[in-house]
Design an enzyme around this catalytic site. Structure first.
Site, mmCIF file in Angstrom:
data_model
loop_
_atom_site.group_PDB
_atom_site.id
_atom_site.type_symbol
_atom_site.label_atom_id
_atom_site.label_comp_id
_atom_site.label_asym_id
_atom_site.label_seq_id
_atom_site.Cartn_x
_atom_site.Cartn_y
_atom_site.Cartn_z
ATOM 1 N N ALA A 178 0.795 -1.231 0.000
ATOM 2 C CA ALA A 178 0.000 0.000 0.000
ATOM 3 C C ALA A 178 0.827 1.280 0.000
ATOM 4 C CB ALA A 178 -0.931 0.001 1.217
ATOM 5 N N ASN A 179 2.138 1.178 -0.167
ATOM 6 C CA ASN A 179 2.967 2.386 -0.096
ATOM 7 C C ASN A 179 3.136 3.092 -1.433
ATOM 8 O OD1 ASN A 179 4.799 -0.055 -0.504
ATOM 9 N ND2 ASN A 179 6.154 1.615 -1.095
ATOM 10 N N ILE B 204 -1.127 1.410 -7.216
ATOM 11 C CA ILE B 204 -2.530 1.040 -7.034
ATOM 12 C C ILE B 204 -2.849 0.845 -5.556
ATOM 13 C CG2 ILE B 204 -4.260 -0.739 -7.519
ATOM 14 C CD1 ILE B 204 -2.745 -1.308 -10.126
ATOM 15 N N GLY B 205 -1.951 0.200 -4.826
ATOM 16 C CA GLY B 205 -2.193 -0.070 -3.412
ATOM 17 C C GLY B 205 -2.350 1.200 -2.604
ATOM 18 N N TYR C 176 5.807 -14.981 -14.384
ATOM 19 C CA TYR C 176 4.856 -13.945 -13.967
ATOM 20 C C TYR C 176 3.430 -14.346 -14.343
ATOM 21 C CZ TYR C 176 2.344 -9.527 -13.679
ATOM 22 O OH TYR C 176 1.416 -8.555 -13.384
#
Length: 325
Positions: A51-52, A55-56, A204
């Site tokens: 979240a840093n 998108i997060g 990926y």
């Protein structure tokens, strides 16, 4: 005055204006679906991994704006705290917390969950957002190929360790950020950990397919609990996700290709919209096991519907993540 008008009417100025307006509208169109419903999330507890940034960060910010208690679960605590302070300042929501979580370490995941449960009795939304992309051949602290380890195995363990709190907090939701890349993926049942051969793109895509298979299998296991789980494709977003992709670090990409592609890329805020939609839309309270893109349902690849492979992946994930530290 006449000279000024003549300048405005010259072909170069006119075509520059036309191109500029066209680029503006193209950029706006490419932002995709937006979640515009207003909801009040006061009293709700949410975890957002990674979240840093990107998108997060935008997801955490919007949830905080709506009043939720937000736990920002990040590997880099310095960057996480900077982002947290920025979100608190912008939203005036003091209930935003930064906590250390390294998804490449089973020990770190268990430590994070233990700390969270010591602080909170409830969890209403878990957003499995963090991820890595096209990394050189690397292993996690527990010996997993890094992309499968972080993107899938880490979130698999995190989610399962938090299921008891999610069930106790029902109705609650799990949101899994996957990718359109899952359509190019295949679960290599004979070499899941890429030990025999390694291709960063294939690894990926395998990890993103694993996200969708995990979502669909978990949805079946959660039937009747009041906990839903859905996966999504955020779009092609201008974030730091490609930082490990050497091609994107070249001067050709930085100074030529990226500016050319800029109108086609979503901003991180637009890229977060489908995550926010899956986490909050009241119409999705009983919807589970689905896949979304641009804030609407989207069909998954045939490989994501293979129940036999889904069960194989679940069994292997249980076995791998049950390792003692």
């Amino acid at each position: 005055m006449c000279i000024f008008i003549d300048c405005l009417l010259c072909p170069t100025v006119i075509w520059s204006a036309v191109i500029g307006i066209g680029v503006y509208f193209l950029k706006d169109y490419m932002q995709g679906g937006q979640f515009t419903k207003e909801t009040n999330e006061t009293g709700k507890v949410v975890i957002v991994t990674g979240a840093n940034t990107g998108i997060g960060k935008e997801t955490a910010k919007e949830l905080a704006r709506r009043g939720a208690t937000v736990y920002m679960a990040c590997r880099d605590m310095t960057r996480c705290e900077i982002a947290r302070l920025e979100i608190v300042k912008e939203t005036n929501n003091q209930n935003v917390f930064s906590r250390e979580l390294d998804l490449s370490s089973l020990a770190s995941i268990r430590k994070f969950v233990a700390g969270f449960k010591a602080e909170q009795q409830k969890l209403h939304v878990l957003i499995n957002n963090a991820g890595v992309m096209r990394c050189p051949k690397t292993l996690t602290k527990d010996g997993f190929e890094i992309q499968l380890g972080v993107n899938h195995m880490g979130h698999f363990l995190l989610t399962n360790l938090l299921l008891d709190v999610l069930k106790k907090s029902a109705p609650s939701r799990i949101v899994v950020v996957s990718s359109l890349a899952h359509t190019r993926g295949a679960i290599n049942v004979d070499d899941l950990n890429s030990e025999k051969s390694y291709d960063e793109g294939s690894a990926y895509s395998q990890s993103k397919l694993a996200n969708v298979l995990f979502t669909r299998e978990l949805a079946k296991r959660l039937e009747g609990t009041g906990v839903t789980v859905n996966a999504l494709h955020p779009g092609v977003v201008d974030t730091e996700l490609a930082r490990n992709w050497k091609f994107f670090q070249t001067n050709f990409v930085k100074y030529f290709l990226k500016p050319m592609l800029w109108p086609l890329l979503k901003t991180p805020k637009s890229g977060a919209q489908t995550s926010i939609y899956a986490a909050l839309d009241p119409d999705l309270v009983n919807v589970s096991g689905q896949y979304f893109s641009d804030c609407k349902p989207k069909e998954v690849a045939p490989a994501a519907k293979d129940e036999k492979v889904g069960k194989f992946l679940w069994a292997e994930s249980e076995k791998w993540t049950s390792k003692s530290d």
